[in-house]
Write an enzyme that holds these catalytic residues in place. Structure first.
Site, mmCIF file in Angstrom:
data_model
loop_
_atom_site.group_PDB
_atom_site.id
_atom_site.type_symbol
_atom_site.label_atom_id
_atom_site.label_comp_id
_atom_site.label_asym_id
_atom_site.label_seq_id
_atom_site.Cartn_x
_atom_site.Cartn_y
_atom_site.Cartn_z
ATOM 1 N N SER A 139 0.868 -1.187 0.000
ATOM 2 C CA SER A 139 0.000 0.000 0.000
ATOM 3 C C SER A 139 0.901 1.231 0.000
ATOM 4 O O SER A 139 2.100 1.122 0.319
ATOM 5 C CB SER A 139 -0.841 -0.022 1.280
ATOM 6 O OG SER A 139 -1.452 1.221 1.517
ATOM 7 N N TYR A 152 -2.135 -0.636 10.522
ATOM 8 C CA TYR A 152 -2.174 -1.024 9.107
ATOM 9 C C TYR A 152 -0.820 -0.766 8.439
ATOM 10 O O TYR A 152 -0.249 -1.656 7.799
ATOM 11 C CB TYR A 152 -3.279 -0.234 8.405
ATOM 12 C CG TYR A 152 -3.451 -0.551 6.933
ATOM 13 C CD1 TYR A 152 -4.119 -1.704 6.521
ATOM 14 C CD2 TYR A 152 -2.965 0.302 5.944
ATOM 15 C CE1 TYR A 152 -4.294 -1.997 5.169
ATOM 16 C CE2 TYR A 152 -3.129 0.020 4.597
ATOM 17 C CZ TYR A 152 -3.801 -1.133 4.217
ATOM 18 O OH TYR A 152 -3.969 -1.412 2.872
#
Ligand SMILES: NC(=O)c1ccc[n+]([C@@H]2O[C@H](COP(=O)([O-])OP(=O)(O)OC[C@H]3O[C@@H](n4cnc5c(N)ncnc54)[C@H](OP(=O)(O)O)[C@@H]3O)[C@@H](O)[C@H]2O)c1
Length: 297
Positions: A139, A152
């Site tokens: 990501s 995350y």
């Protein structure tokens, strides 16, 4: 380089019930690969099933599921080569470090980090035989950790480091390791992450709400807005397909404009990044006089 549809090779995609995983499975199948599409529910298996798509029930935190997948590949009746493993399954959340429950934090790492290691370890013998590819879906959060992205981004940073290490270990064996770094992509992950963040916000003490309520409101509002303008899952899938099929893949591929911007931003000094991220978030803060910590519904 696109494979001829009559030369079938195996592709594994975890987390193929929706979003980037489903789109990748469908696109690789359309190109003539035989896709083992990892899903967790019978209904999702029925939904994803189609020409060249064989659903496999796999929760990447369950060793037995992973062992069964390895067995399926090793005993493939036509003895097809494993071309790539796409470590795509993932979950999200936004939560300040102080308040995120440690068990929930560990669970997130079980999926977004250890699960991918477990799948990779188990399928590596087949990948070594075929000189296949490991594709890790990271990501922009694997480059920059915005406030509340500690859990995350922590797992994505770890996945980036693991990928660098693995790439260097496997280079002599001819197995490429590629990282995909999407920015915002319109999938279910954002809504799911916002729901978790709202639960986290609801469980905070009054003092914590004072400290983080407005912040959680802002990041979830920002995530909701980014989801509306984000890339389609098919756009991300096409980047994954390129990573699988290019003769000489890059080590990293971004997806979308946000990925390019944040990738560049990550090169700036930390204090400048802090200032920029705070400035961007400001527009999502609750308006003065509004209920400060009201979570998004
Ligand atoms: N969308 C974005 O903006 C974005 C941006 C950057 C990176 N990414 C990354 O892209 C990847 C795919 O996410 P997405 O955006 O396509 O979201 P998504 O639509 O929510 O898909 C996530 C997939 O992961 C699966 N999954 C969750 N926990 C699992 C587990 N324990 N074992 C196996 N599968 C599991 C889900 O299955 P269930 O349906 O069974 O829960 C689902 O198929 C993730 O790694 C995510 O971090 C997404």
């Amino acid at each position: 380089m696109t494979k001829s549809p009559d030369v079938q090779e195996l592709i594994v995609v975890t987390g193929a019930s929706s979003g980037i995983g489903a789109a990748t499975a469908q696109e690789m199948a359309r190109r003539g690969y035989h896709v083992l599409a990892g899903v967790r529910r019978e209904q999702d298996a029925r939904d994803i099933q189609g020409p060249n798509i064989e659903p496999v029930l796999i929760d990447i935190t369950h060793p037995d599921d992973i062992a069964a997948l390895a067995q399926r590949i090793d005993t493939d009746p036509p003895g097809r080569a494993l071309r790539a493993v796409v470590n795509n399954a993932g979950i999200g959340t936004n939560a300040p470090v102080e308040v995120f429950d440690l068990d929930a934090w560990r669970k997130l790492f079980e999926v977004n980090y250890f699960g991918h290691i477990a799948v990779t370890q188990k399928l590596l013998p087949a990948l070594l035989r075929s000189k296949g590819r490991v594709i890790n879906i990271s990501s922009v959060g694997g480059r920059i950790a915005m406030a509340t992205y500690g859990p995350y981004a922590g797992a994505k940073f770890a996945l980036e480091a693991l990928s660098d290490s693995l790439r260097r270990e496997l280079a002599p064996s001819g197995v490429d390791v590629v990282v995909i770094e999407p920015g915002a992509v319109q999938t279910k992950i954002s809504g799911r992450a916002i729901a978790v963040a709202n639960n986290v916000a609801a469980a905070m003490t009054p003092e914590q709400t004072e400290r983080y309520g407005a912040l959680i409101h802002a990041v979830t509002a920002q995530a909701a807005a980014a989801d509306k303008t984000g890339a389609k899952a098919s756009v991300a899938a096409n980047v994954v397909v390129r990573a699988i099929t290019s003769r000489r893949p890059r080590t990293r591929y971004g997806v979308g404009r946000e990925a390019a911007l944040l990738g560049l931003m990550s090169l700036l000094p930390d204090k400048v990044i802090d200032w920029l991220l705070t400035a961007v978030l400001r527009r999502y803060l609750p308006k003065a006089g509004a209920e400060e910590a009201k979570p998004l519904s």
